[in-house]
Scaffold this motif. Sequence first.
Motif, PDB file in Angstrom:
ATOM      1  N   THR A  40      45.131  65.889  27.880  1.00 21.63           N
ATOM      2  CA  THR A  40      46.192  64.933  28.219  1.00 21.63           C
ATOM      3  C   THR A  40      46.001  63.612  27.492  1.00 21.63           C
ATOM      4  OG1 THR A  40      46.402  65.948  30.396  1.00 21.63           O
ATOM      5  CG2 THR A  40      47.342  63.749  30.132  1.00 21.63           C
ATOM      6  N   GLN A  41      44.776  63.096  27.476  1.00 18.49           N
ATOM      7  CA  GLN A  41      44.512  61.837  26.786  1.00 18.49           C
ATOM      8  C   GLN A  41      44.723  61.983  25.286  1.00 18.49           C
ATOM      9  OE1 GLN A  41      40.596  60.996  28.311  1.00 18.49           O
ATOM     10  NE2 GLN A  41      41.407  59.458  29.716  1.00 18.49           N
ATOM     11  N   SER A  47      51.041  60.931  20.895  1.00 18.83           N
ATOM     12  CA  SER A  47      52.426  60.572  21.220  1.00 18.83           C
ATOM     13  C   SER A  47      52.688  59.093  20.974  1.00 18.83           C
ATOM     14  CB  SER A  47      52.734  60.907  22.676  1.00 18.83           C
ATOM     15  OG  SER A  47      52.740  62.294  22.863  1.00 18.83           O
ATOM     16  N   ALA A  48      51.715  58.252  21.285  1.00 15.12           N
ATOM     17  CA  ALA A  48      51.861  56.813  21.059  1.00 15.12           C
ATOM     18  C   ALA A  48      51.983  56.492  19.577  1.00 15.12           C
ATOM     19  CB  ALA A  48      50.676  56.064  21.660  1.00 15.12           C
ATOM     20  N   LYS A  49      51.469  57.362  18.728  1.00 19.64           N
ATOM     21  CA  LYS A  49      51.558  57.181  17.283  1.00 19.64           C
ATOM     22  C   LYS A  49      52.724  57.945  16.680  1.00 19.64           C
ATOM     23  CE  LYS A  49      46.699  56.210  16.609  1.00 19.64           C
ATOM     24  NZ  LYS A  49      46.904  54.819  16.284  1.00 19.64           N
ATOM     25  N   GLU A  52      52.133  64.716  16.774  1.00 15.63           N
ATOM     26  CA  GLU A  52      51.747  65.830  17.643  1.00 15.63           C
ATOM     27  C   GLU A  52      50.260  66.111  17.464  1.00 15.63           C
ATOM     28  OE1 GLU A  52      53.631  67.728  19.789  1.00 15.63           O
ATOM     29  OE2 GLU A  52      55.216  66.250  19.450  1.00 15.63           O
ATOM     30  N   PRO A  53      49.544  66.449  18.535  1.00 15.40           N
ATOM     31  CA  PRO A  53      48.118  66.776  18.385  1.00 15.40           C
ATOM     32  C   PRO A  53      47.918  68.168  17.787  1.00 15.40           C
ATOM     33  CG  PRO A  53      48.773  66.960  20.671  1.00 15.40           C
ATOM     34  CD  PRO A  53      49.959  66.439  19.923  1.00 15.40           C
ATOM     35  N   ARG A  54      46.925  68.289  16.949  1.00 19.71           N
ATOM     36  CA  ARG A  54      46.488  69.594  16.439  1.00 19.71           C
ATOM     37  C   ARG A  54      45.086  69.800  16.993  1.00 19.71           C
ATOM     38  NH1 ARG A  54      45.019  70.365  10.373  1.00 19.71           N
ATOM     39  NH2 ARG A  54      42.931  70.734  11.139  1.00 19.71           N
TER      40      ARG A  54
END
Length: 70
Positions: A40-41, A47-49, A52-54
């Motif tokens: 989640t963190q 998301s703030a940037k 999408e996370p990989r």
Amino acid sequence: MNWRTLLPFALLALLVTGCSSTPNEVVPMRNGALRAPTYTQAGDYCSAKGAEPRWLGKAPAESGVLFQCN
């Protein structure tokens, strides 16, 4: 010394130690990856940037997750 003399020093100590921690707990690793305590963190950080996370897997000693923002 009384408490009024020590109060400014105690407040200064709290201010210095409180400013040293990062609010999102995302830490850059040597290989360019990022480490966060939870998925989640990590997702919130990306998301703030506007990314999408990989997911790259678990961090060493299972101390969180490794990821990059794409």
